[in-house]
Design a protein around this motif. Structure first.
Motif, short mmCIF file in Angstrom:
data_model
loop_
_atom_site.label_atom_id
_atom_site.label_comp_id
_atom_site.label_asym_id
_atom_site.label_seq_id
_atom_site.Cartn_x
_atom_site.Cartn_y
_atom_site.Cartn_z
N ALA A 135 0.84 -1.19 0.00
CA ALA A 135 0.00 0.00 0.00
C ALA A 135 0.88 1.25 0.00
CB ALA A 135 -0.92 0.00 1.22
N GLY A 136 0.52 2.20 -0.85
CA GLY A 136 1.27 3.45 -0.92
C GLY A 136 2.49 3.40 -1.81
N SER A 137 2.72 2.27 -2.48
CA SER A 137 3.90 2.13 -3.34
C SER A 137 3.59 2.57 -4.77
CB SER A 137 4.38 0.68 -3.34
OG SER A 137 3.40 -0.18 -3.91
N PHE A 138 4.67 2.79 -5.53
CA PHE A 138 4.57 3.08 -6.96
C PHE A 138 5.34 1.97 -7.66
CE2 PHE A 138 4.80 6.83 -10.22
CZ PHE A 138 4.44 5.97 -11.24
N THR A 139 4.61 1.06 -8.30
CA THR A 139 5.20 -0.12 -8.92
C THR A 139 5.00 -0.06 -10.43
OG1 THR A 139 4.71 -1.47 -6.97
CG2 THR A 139 5.16 -2.64 -9.03
N VAL A 140 6.06 -0.36 -11.16
CA VAL A 140 5.99 -0.41 -12.62
C VAL A 140 6.26 -1.83 -13.09
CG1 VAL A 140 7.36 0.15 -14.68
CG2 VAL A 140 6.43 1.98 -13.27
N VAL A 141 5.53 -2.26 -14.10
CA VAL A 141 5.74 -3.57 -14.73
C VAL A 141 6.34 -3.36 -16.11
CG1 VAL A 141 4.68 -5.73 -15.48
CG2 VAL A 141 3.77 -4.53 -13.48
N MET A 142 7.50 -3.96 -16.35
CA MET A 142 8.15 -3.90 -17.65
C MET A 142 8.42 -5.31 -18.14
SD MET A 142 10.83 -0.70 -17.17
CE MET A 142 10.83 -0.28 -18.93
N GLY A 143 8.90 -5.41 -19.37
CA GLY A 143 9.21 -6.70 -19.94
C GLY A 143 9.12 -6.64 -21.45
N PRO A 144 9.59 -7.68 -22.13
CA PRO A 144 9.56 -7.68 -23.59
C PRO A 144 8.14 -7.70 -24.12
CG PRO A 144 10.17 -9.84 -22.75
CD PRO A 144 10.15 -8.92 -21.57
N SER A 145 8.00 -7.36 -25.39
CA SER A 145 6.69 -7.39 -26.03
C SER A 145 6.10 -8.79 -25.95
CB SER A 145 6.84 -6.97 -27.50
OG SER A 145 5.60 -7.04 -28.17
N GLY A 146 4.81 -8.86 -25.58
CA GLY A 146 4.15 -10.15 -25.46
C GLY A 146 4.38 -10.86 -24.15
N PHE A 169 19.92 -1.98 -15.05
CA PHE A 169 19.13 -3.18 -14.73
C PHE A 169 18.54 -3.78 -16.00
CE2 PHE A 169 14.73 -4.66 -13.96
CZ PHE A 169 15.00 -5.81 -13.23
N LEU A 170 17.94 -2.95 -16.84
CA LEU A 170 17.32 -3.45 -18.06
C LEU A 170 18.34 -4.03 -19.03
CD1 LEU A 170 14.66 -0.63 -18.64
CD2 LEU A 170 14.26 -2.96 -17.82
N THR A 171 19.54 -3.46 -19.03
CA THR A 171 20.61 -4.01 -19.86
C THR A 171 20.95 -5.42 -19.41
OG1 THR A 171 21.54 -1.81 -20.29
CG2 THR A 171 22.98 -3.70 -20.63
N GLU A 172 21.00 -5.62 -18.10
CA GLU A 172 21.24 -6.96 -17.55
C GLU A 172 20.15 -7.94 -17.96
OE1 GLU A 172 21.72 -6.74 -13.37
OE2 GLU A 172 23.47 -5.43 -13.45
N MET A 173 18.92 -7.41 -18.09
CA MET A 173 17.77 -8.25 -18.45
C MET A 173 17.74 -8.56 -19.96
SD MET A 173 16.17 -8.92 -15.64
CE MET A 173 17.85 -9.01 -14.99
N GLY A 174 18.66 -7.92 -20.72
CA GLY A 174 18.64 -8.13 -22.16
C GLY A 174 17.61 -7.28 -22.86
N TRP A 175 17.23 -6.20 -22.24
CA TRP A 175 16.19 -5.29 -22.78
C TRP A 175 16.60 -4.73 -24.13
CZ3 TRP A 175 11.35 -3.81 -21.46
CH2 TRP A 175 10.88 -2.59 -21.92
#
Length: 256
Positions: free
Chosen positions: A42-53, A250-256
């Motif tokens: 509660a009270g957080s700001f969360t973002v969801v990312m990831g590859p297309s699909g 971080f995203l570079t590590e994920m292979g973004w």
């Protein structure tokens, strides 16, 4: 690093247990979400990312009750959404969820002010109190009073999105869900909308947002990376001074 639960589990406003979602495509089952366990504080700001699909919007819709999971449960503000019938689920969303989409989806037959009032009337009949709250929210999103009687087609894209945020807050939701809210805006308009979301969060509003834009995601405290139907990793941006740089690494590590 792998996702970790919040320090105080009792503060979780959203909890999922083995959340799964699949679709039938050409007679075969396509598994989009797989046994996903997640807690959002509660009270957080969360973002969801990831590859297309990867199922980012599917996850957002499942968390908010806009779509039902194939298996598993979703609890929002103490209520098991998967146990509710369609009518009860619709009533719950009206009072507990606010939505901001890529397009504002305002009603062109109503004025800006009426777009907020019609949402409030779904949960309350106190027209005076609703009118006061609608005016207060429009002031909050920095829309001049002269624009309140305009129809949405007379607004710019950024102005319409600010009205959409005000509408999302109208019924004091437990969570505001945003799906690519700056996806069709220019850089200046996007910055204004993100500033507003950041201000709303600073006041204690829980926000869950899907985005593919790094600068937008850098406004969050927590970024979940969705891959192969589950949250494979997450990045904490809370307290970071160089959020965009940290998220980019971080995203570079994920292979973004």
């Amino acid at each position: 690093m792998p996702p970790t639960p919040p320090e105080d589990p009792d503060s979780a406003v959203i909890t999922t247990d083995k959340l799964s979602k699949s679709f039938s495509v050409g007679g075969a089952q396509q598994h989009v979400l797989r046994n996903l366990d997640l807690e959002i504080t509660a009270g957080s700001f969360t973002v969801v990312m990831g590859p297309s699909g990867a199922g980012k919007s599917t996850l957002l819709y499942a968390l908010s009750g806009l779509d039902r999971p194939t298996l598993g449960t979703v609890r929002l503000d103490g209520t098991d959404l998967t146990a509710l019938g369609e009518d009860a689920l619709a009533r719950f969303r009206r009072g507990h969820c606010g939505f901001v989409f890529q397009q504002a989806h305002l009603l062109d037959s109503l004025t800006v002010l009426e777009n907020l009032l019609v949402v409030g009337l779904l949960v309350s009949r106190d027209r005076g109190a609703l009118a006061d709250r609608a005016r207060s929210l429009l002031e909050r999103v920095n829309l001049p009073e002269r624009d309140w009687t305009k129809v949405p087609t007379m607004l710019s894209g950024g102005e319409a999105q600010r009205v959409a945020i005000a509408r999302a807050l109208m019924n004091r939701p437990a969570v505001v869900f945003a799906d690519e809210p700056t996806g069709q805006l220019g850089s200046e308009q996007s910055a204004a909308v993100l500033d507003l979301l950041s201000d709303v969060h600073a006041d204690g509003q829980t926000i869950v947002m899907v985005t593919h834009d790094v600068r937008s995601a850098a406004r969050a405290e927590r970024v979940l990376y969705l891959r192969d139907g589950h949250v494979s990793h997450e990045c904490s941006l809370s307290g970071r001074t160089e959020r965009t740089q940290a998220l980019t690494s971080f995203l570079t590590e994920m292979g973004w």
